[in-house]
Design an enzyme around this catalytic site. Structure first.
Site, PDB file in Angstrom:
ATOM      1  CB  THR A  31       0.691   0.787   5.225  1.00  0.00           C
ATOM      2  OG1 THR A  31       0.741  -0.491   4.584  1.00  0.00           O
ATOM      3  CG2 THR A  31       2.043   1.030   5.901  1.00  0.00           C
ATOM      4  N   GLY A  32      -1.020  -1.541   6.578  1.00  0.00           N
ATOM      5  CA  GLY A  32      -1.019  -2.790   7.333  1.00  0.00           C
ATOM      6  C   GLY A  32      -2.387  -3.435   7.289  1.00  0.00           C
TER       7      GLY A  32
ATOM      8  CB  THR B 276      -0.884  -0.037   1.265  1.00  0.00           C
ATOM      9  OG1 THR B 276      -1.911  -0.987   1.055  1.00  0.00           O
ATOM     10  CG2 THR B 276      -1.518   1.306   1.594  1.00  0.00           C
TER      11      THR B 276
ATOM     12  NE  ARG C  88     -10.492  -5.346   3.997  1.00  0.00           N
ATOM     13  CZ  ARG C  88      -9.341  -4.685   3.995  1.00  0.00           C
ATOM     14  NH1 ARG C  88      -8.952  -4.005   2.936  1.00  0.00           N
ATOM     15  NH2 ARG C  88      -8.562  -4.725   5.045  1.00  0.00           N
TER      16      ARG C  88
ATOM     17  N   GLY D  68     -11.212  -1.243   3.531  1.00  0.00           N
ATOM     18  CA  GLY D  68     -10.250  -1.265   4.633  1.00  0.00           C
ATOM     19  C   GLY D  68     -10.161   0.074   5.339  1.00  0.00           C
ATOM     20  CG  ASP D  69      -6.405   0.991   7.028  1.00  0.00           C
ATOM     21  OD1 ASP D  69      -6.380   0.019   6.248  1.00  0.00           O
ATOM     22  OD2 ASP D  69      -5.435   1.754   7.175  1.00  0.00           O
TER      23      ASP D  69
ATOM     24  N   GLY E 123      -5.861  -3.628   7.651  1.00  0.00           N
ATOM     25  CA  GLY E 123      -6.788  -2.507   7.758  1.00  0.00           C
ATOM     26  C   GLY E 123      -7.794  -2.621   8.877  1.00  0.00           C
TER      27      GLY E 123
HETATM   28  N1  ASP Z   1      -4.335  -1.109   5.040  1.00  0.00           N
HETATM   29  C1  ASP Z   1      -4.662  -1.725   3.784  1.00  0.00           C
HETATM   30  C2  ASP Z   1      -5.969  -2.448   3.905  1.00  0.00           C
HETATM   31  O1  ASP Z   1      -6.167  -3.176   4.852  1.00  0.00           O
HETATM   32  C3  ASP Z   1      -3.631  -2.683   3.292  1.00  0.00           C
HETATM   33  C4  ASP Z   1      -2.184  -2.237   3.406  1.00  0.00           C
HETATM   34  O2  ASP Z   1      -1.881  -1.230   4.022  1.00  0.00           O
HETATM   35  O3  ASP Z   1      -1.313  -2.927   2.845  1.00  0.00           O
HETATM   36  O4  ASP Z   1      -6.787  -2.315   3.030  1.00  0.00           O
END
Ligand code: ASP
Length: 307
Positions: free
Chosen positions: A227-228, A176, A204, A206-207, A230
């Site tokens: 990032t991570g 991301t 779906r 995410g964050d 979500g």
């Molecule tokens: N945060 C993002 C999500 O969960 C994914 C990512 O940051 O790699 O959609």
């Protein structure tokens, strides 16, 4: 005011083979943002310029090169915030837009903050943003990654995947992209853009398009992009937590670490990372994932790359 820009290319397990591309990509993105700032542009324009570079590069999970959902198509999330007005523009589960961050800029100028799916994509015409065949955003690497996910689902369950079974079998997030910037007028901005998680359930979100989860910017305090995983970032409002750390008087490095520690402590398996600038242009970053590609340049904090 000192100027500063920081970018990230995602938290997660970035394969060794992709590290040179990540390294190069985040440098290019940082340079694009820095150029805007040095030419007198705004923090908002700087983060948009940086994110466009990363959305266009196939190594990153945003725009061209985003991951596929359980049904094999791309749905993109992105968010943008102007710290001077607290204006927000975000889009969720949008298809056929190569640079969702440009759509975010359009949304940011209007009365609403977040648009989803077809209605978000339809705004592209009004915004003068090109819509592309959604399949043209799929890269061979992402297709292979998706097929590998499908194969492992069949082996595990003996049955073809469904959106629900895929929910429990998604691959860890990675790649991301995001950026934060401070301009000479003291304005802060934050941006995040993603395809989400490989094999996610269709629809779906995410964050990344959620203020406080995927991004936050406030001229009085700082700017953050996360990032991570979500669902964990949204549940602990990781970006807002990092800003709160600055409000409590922590340095950006301390505030970043505190927000990520909280993520890991409060949510089982909570995983991610963030980049953070305070209103003085000081930079901090933290992650509890294996890696988080990031780069920064600050007139008070120097520059660096971690890839
Ligand atoms: N945060 C993002 C999500 O969960 C994914 C990512 O940051 O790699 O959609």
């Amino acid at each position: 005011m000192p100027r500063a820009i920081a970018v990230h290319g995602g938290a997660g397990n970035i394969p060794e083979s992709l590290r040179p591309e990540h390294n190069e990509g985040i440098r290019l993105a940082r340079e694009a943002g820095r150029r805007v700032l040095l030419e007198g542009g705004s923090a908002l324009d700087a983060v948009i310029a940086a994110v466009i570079v990363l959305e266009d590069l196939p190594a990153f999970n945003a725009g061209y090169g985003a991951v596929l959902n359980a049904e094999g198509y791309i749905e993109l999330d992105a968010g943008l915030m102007d710290g001077s007005t607290l204006d927000i523009g975000a889009v969720a589960a949008v298809q056929g837009i190569r640079n969702p961050i440009l759509l975010c800029r359009y949304v940011l100028t209007g009365p609403h903050i977040l648009f989803a799916k077809e209605d978000a994509a339809r705004l592209a015409a009004a915004a003068g943003i090109e819509q592309v065949d959604p399949r043209s955003l799929i890269t061979p690497r992402r297709l292979e990654q998706w097929l590998a996910g499908q194969r492992s689902l069949r082996v595990d369950s003996g049955a073809p995947s469904s959106p629900l079974s895929a929910q429990g079998e998604t691959h860890p997030p990675a790649d991301t992209v995001g950026a934060v910037a401070l301009d000479a007028a003291g304005n802060l901005a934050a941006a995040t853009s993603t395809g989400g998680i490989n094999g996610k359930a269709p629809g779906r979100i995410g964050d990344s398009p959620l203020p406080g989860g995927g991004f936050y910017a406030d001229n009085l305090v700082g700017a953050c992009s996360t990032t991570g995983w979500g669902e964990s970032l949204a549940r602990t409002l990781t970006a807002r937590r990092a800003i709160e750390g600055l409000e409590r008087g922590l340095t950006p490095a301390q505030a970043a670490r505190a927000a990520i520690d909280l993520l890991g402590q409060r949510i089982a398996g909570g995983e991610g990372g963030l980049i953070l600038l305070d209103r003085h242009g000081r930079f901090g970053a933290a992650f509890n994932s294996q890696r988080m590609t990031h780069a920064w340049w600050s007139e008070v904090d120097g520059e660096g790359v971690v890839a």
